[in-house]
Design a protein around this motif. Structure first.
Motif, PDB file in Angstrom:
ATOM      1  N   GLY A 186      -7.804  46.323  44.213  1.00 19.04           N
ATOM      2  CA  GLY A 186      -6.398  46.061  44.535  1.00 19.04           C
ATOM      3  C   GLY A 186      -6.189  44.639  45.010  1.00 19.04           C
ATOM      4  O   GLY A 186      -5.187  43.996  44.671  1.00 19.04           O
ATOM      5  N   GLY A 187      -7.153  44.133  45.788  1.00 21.80           N
ATOM      6  CA  GLY A 187      -7.069  42.744  46.241  1.00 21.80           C
ATOM      7  C   GLY A 187      -7.110  41.760  45.090  1.00 21.80           C
ATOM      8  O   GLY A 187      -6.390  40.752  45.089  1.00 21.80           O
ATOM      9  N   ILE A 188      -7.936  42.037  44.090  1.00 24.47           N
ATOM     10  CA  ILE A 188      -7.997  41.173  42.908  1.00 24.47           C
ATOM     11  C   ILE A 188      -6.659  41.204  42.166  1.00 24.47           C
ATOM     12  O   ILE A 188      -6.119  40.158  41.774  1.00 24.47           O
ATOM     13  CB  ILE A 188      -9.144  41.617  41.978  1.00 24.47           C
ATOM     14  CG1 ILE A 188     -10.492  41.408  42.677  1.00 24.47           C
ATOM     15  CG2 ILE A 188      -9.099  40.844  40.658  1.00 24.47           C
ATOM     16  CD1 ILE A 188     -11.670  42.004  41.933  1.00 24.47           C
ATOM     17  N   ALA A 189      -6.112  42.417  41.972  1.00 23.10           N
ATOM     18  CA  ALA A 189      -4.809  42.544  41.296  1.00 23.10           C
ATOM     19  C   ALA A 189      -3.731  41.792  42.069  1.00 23.10           C
ATOM     20  O   ALA A 189      -2.880  41.113  41.468  1.00 23.10           O
ATOM     21  CB  ALA A 189      -4.433  44.020  41.167  1.00 23.10           C
ATOM     22  N   ILE A 217      -3.209  52.841  46.710  1.00 25.97           N
ATOM     23  CA  ILE A 217      -2.923  54.271  46.893  1.00 25.97           C
ATOM     24  C   ILE A 217      -4.157  55.099  46.534  1.00 25.97           C
ATOM     25  O   ILE A 217      -4.520  56.052  47.245  1.00 25.97           O
ATOM     26  CB  ILE A 217      -1.706  54.697  46.045  1.00 25.97           C
ATOM     27  CG1 ILE A 217      -0.418  54.066  46.617  1.00 25.97           C
ATOM     28  CG2 ILE A 217      -1.572  56.218  46.011  1.00 25.97           C
ATOM     29  CD1 ILE A 217       0.814  54.286  45.763  1.00 25.97           C
ATOM     30  N   LYS A 218      -4.835  54.737  45.434  1.00 21.48           N
ATOM     31  CA  LYS A 218      -6.070  55.436  45.063  1.00 21.48           C
ATOM     32  C   LYS A 218      -7.127  55.283  46.158  1.00 21.48           C
ATOM     33  O   LYS A 218      -7.886  56.224  46.447  1.00 21.48           O
ATOM     34  CB  LYS A 218      -6.618  54.873  43.746  1.00 21.48           C
ATOM     35  CG  LYS A 218      -5.881  55.339  42.505  1.00 21.48           C
ATOM     36  CD  LYS A 218      -6.527  54.797  41.240  1.00 21.48           C
ATOM     37  CE  LYS A 218      -7.876  55.416  40.972  1.00 21.48           C
ATOM     38  NZ  LYS A 218      -8.469  54.966  39.674  1.00 21.48           N
ATOM     39  N   SER A 219      -7.170  54.111  46.776  1.00 19.81           N
ATOM     40  CA  SER A 219      -8.123  53.873  47.858  1.00 19.81           C
ATOM     41  C   SER A 219      -7.856  54.812  49.035  1.00 19.81           C
ATOM     42  O   SER A 219      -8.775  55.438  49.567  1.00 19.81           O
ATOM     43  CB  SER A 219      -8.041  52.416  48.323  1.00 19.81           C
ATOM     44  OG  SER A 219      -8.864  52.202  49.455  1.00 19.81           O
ATOM     45  N   LEU A 220      -6.594  54.924  49.432  1.00 19.25           N
ATOM     46  CA  LEU A 220      -6.242  55.798  50.548  1.00 19.25           C
ATOM     47  C   LEU A 220      -6.509  57.265  50.215  1.00 19.25           C
ATOM     48  O   LEU A 220      -6.924  58.042  51.082  1.00 19.25           O
ATOM     49  CB  LEU A 220      -4.780  55.602  50.941  1.00 19.25           C
ATOM     50  CG  LEU A 220      -4.445  54.270  51.618  1.00 19.25           C
ATOM     51  CD1 LEU A 220      -2.952  54.145  51.865  1.00 19.25           C
ATOM     52  CD2 LEU A 220      -5.204  54.136  52.938  1.00 19.25           C
ATOM     53  N   GLU A 221      -6.280  57.649  48.977  1.00 17.52           N
ATOM     54  CA  GLU A 221      -6.570  59.029  48.562  1.00 17.52           C
ATOM     55  C   GLU A 221      -8.072  59.314  48.650  1.00 17.52           C
ATOM     56  O   GLU A 221      -8.483  60.389  49.110  1.00 17.52           O
ATOM     57  CB  GLU A 221      -6.066  59.266  47.140  1.00 17.52           C
ATOM     58  CG  GLU A 221      -4.538  59.311  47.034  1.00 17.52           C
ATOM     59  CD  GLU A 221      -4.051  59.345  45.595  1.00 17.52           C
ATOM     60  OE1 GLU A 221      -4.894  59.099  44.687  1.00 17.52           O
ATOM     61  OE2 GLU A 221      -2.853  59.600  45.370  1.00 17.52           O
ATOM     62  N   ILE A 249     -14.069  50.288  47.056  1.00 19.13           N
ATOM     63  CA  ILE A 249     -14.025  49.596  45.750  1.00 19.13           C
ATOM     64  C   ILE A 249     -12.587  49.482  45.248  1.00 19.13           C
ATOM     65  O   ILE A 249     -12.153  48.410  44.806  1.00 19.13           O
ATOM     66  CB  ILE A 249     -14.911  50.338  44.737  1.00 19.13           C
ATOM     67  CG1 ILE A 249     -16.380  50.217  45.153  1.00 19.13           C
ATOM     68  CG2 ILE A 249     -14.695  49.793  43.324  1.00 19.13           C
ATOM     69  CD1 ILE A 249     -17.309  51.184  44.456  1.00 19.13           C
ATOM     70  N   TYR A 250     -11.830  50.568  45.312  1.00 17.38           N
ATOM     71  CA  TYR A 250     -10.434  50.523  44.876  1.00 17.38           C
ATOM     72  C   TYR A 250      -9.633  49.524  45.707  1.00 17.38           C
ATOM     73  O   TYR A 250      -8.764  48.818  45.183  1.00 17.38           O
ATOM     74  CB  TYR A 250      -9.792  51.906  44.986  1.00 17.38           C
ATOM     75  CG  TYR A 250     -10.340  52.933  44.023  1.00 17.38           C
ATOM     76  CD1 TYR A 250     -10.718  52.584  42.727  1.00 17.38           C
ATOM     77  CD2 TYR A 250     -10.483  54.267  44.406  1.00 17.38           C
ATOM     78  CE1 TYR A 250     -11.223  53.524  41.849  1.00 17.38           C
ATOM     79  CE2 TYR A 250     -10.983  55.223  43.530  1.00 17.38           C
ATOM     80  CZ  TYR A 250     -11.356  54.845  42.251  1.00 17.38           C
ATOM     81  OH  TYR A 250     -11.855  55.785  41.381  1.00 17.38           O
TER      82      TYR A 250
END
Length: 425
Positions: A271-274, A288-292, A266-267
């Motif tokens: 991120g893709g939308i941003a 970064i939140k996605s990778l975490e 989801i993150y």
């Protein structure tokens, strides 16, 4: 499949010659007649042949055999991996007693491997062992066979081949009264594959059909998977509000189950939308939140996010962070041929972070390695990005004929994307 065909099938599976199977039982010409259906062997010879092949030549009820394997498939579908593992080894460790059982064992072994690891070494050979048997594409087994072939093609990133197999599987749904969850999973896979092919309308149709089935059975994690696909399709048509809405609905489910892998997905898409709204720093934070969130997940669940983050670092010219990220992951993507695409992306950006844009080193690498790879695979999204870079380089170095060539190729790539309905790259 008659008796002779069964004997021939297992002889080939066991890698025995006719001489090896017939030795001490009957003559080779007599065995050949049995395999070709010319003659029916005595019960004694049948018994000896079955013993040497370690099988039963008696008829076994196909529905009973399929039931056990479908129970395994259901556990994988529910992501109940401990239960699936127990069922898998219980079934795989039993020697097959019939051709049907051997075929189903190979098919479901392939499905288990692909759905639990997303790895494909050995899977293709398993499916090839049964593909030449005409009977395998008939009856209830055909649904699972074509589903397995579709999964294999999807993991090989041959999405056009994958959707052909998945459509073939769909034809067997009503005829053999498959369960609703099986229909839902197939519709989900068709939606997922259509999304990869940029078939937005098809992707939405099948994903919504899958979502409807999953909601009725209260399988919320699969519902979240569907909402992520729907969000990606809406992002593609620049309907950002609907995309965010679908991702937030999926996030509610992820929070309920504390599903970190799903939250990572989801993150990534937020991120893709941003990114497509031009909010680079916000995109970086979300990647970064996605990778975490996906820290303990295997590489295949992280590699897209790593690449997306590398591109964001290029935008803000943070060469140091970009290089650190590439050096951290480059060896891992290089080790696996399935990640060849990402290896090339990483190497290109390593040139950029090290030497700057429009340099001889990066252009030579693109012409010799990167572009030929994506041209061979008709990866128009990547080509539409990379062709203009090469064209701009030649324009800046006053090599206008070569510049014109690559600009023309870029235009052709964009035209191909337009034909597919892609509205952004």
């Amino acid at each position: 499949m008659n008796l002779g065909e069964k004997i021939r099938y297992f002889r080939r599976v066991k890698n025995l010659s006719q001489q090896e199977l017939a030795a001490g039982i009957c003559s080779v010409p007599y065995l050949s007649k049995i395999e070709n259906g010319v003659t029916e062997p005595s019960e004694e010879i049948q018994h000896h042949l079955a013993a040497r092949l370690d099988i039963s030549l008696n008829y076994l009820n196909e529905n009973e055999i399929i039931h056990n394997f479908v129970s395994l498939f259901h556990s994988i579908y529910l992501r109940d991996y401990p239960s699936a593992k127990d069922k898998y080894y219980a079934l795989i460790n039993l020697p097959p007693r019939s051709v049907d059982e051997d075929i189903l064992q190979k098919i479901f072994k392939s499905i288990y491997i692909m759905m639990t690891t997303e790895e494909i070494p050995g899977v293709e050979s398993l499916l090839n062992e049964v593909s030449y048997i005409e009977d395998v594409i008939k009856g209830q087994k055909a649904f699972y066979y074509f589903l397995a072939k579709g999964l294999l093609s999807y993991l090989k990133k041959d999405f056009e081949e994958a959707i052909k197999y998945l459509y073939k599987a769909e034809k067997f749904l009503e005829e053999y009264h498959h369960q609703e969850w099986e229909k839902g999973y197939l519709f989900y896979m068709i939606g997922l594959t259509a999304n990869q092919l940029y078939y937005s309308i098809v992707g939405l149709e099948y994903t919504k059909r899958a979502l409807d089935i999953f909601e009725k059975s209260y399988y919320f994690r699969r519902c979240a998977d569907c909402r992520v696909i729907i969000a990606i399709i809406h992002l593609r048509i620049r309907n950002f509000d609907e995309s965010v809405k679908q991702l937030r609905l999926a996030e509610t489910i992820a929070d309920s189950f504390n599903d970190k892998e799903l939250k990572g997905v989801i993150y990534h898409n937020l991120g893709g939308i941003a990114n497509h709204k031009g909010e680079t720093h916000k995109a970086i934070e979300l990647y970064i939140k996605s990778l975490e969130a996906k820290e303990k997940e295997p590489l295949f669940s992280k590699v897209m996010t790593i690449y997306a983050l590398i591109k964001e670092y290029e935008k803000i010219e943070d060469n140091e962070k970009g290089l650190v990220l590439i050096e951290t992951w480059l060896d891992q993507v290089t080790e696996n041929p399935l990640y060849r695409e990402y290896e090339l992306h990483f190497l290109y950006h390593k040139h950029i972070f090290t030497h700057g844009k429009h340099n001889d080193s990066s252009i030579n690498f693109m012409i010799k390695e990167l572009l030929p790879y994506f041209e061979q695979r008709n990866e128009w999204v990547h080509l539409s990005i990379y062709y203009p870079i090469v064209g701009s380089y030649f324009e800046n170095t006053q090599k206008y004929k070569q510049a014109s060539k690559y600009y023309s190729m870029a235009y052709n790539a964009l035209r191909r994307l337009h034909d597919l309905g892609v509205t952004y790259v």
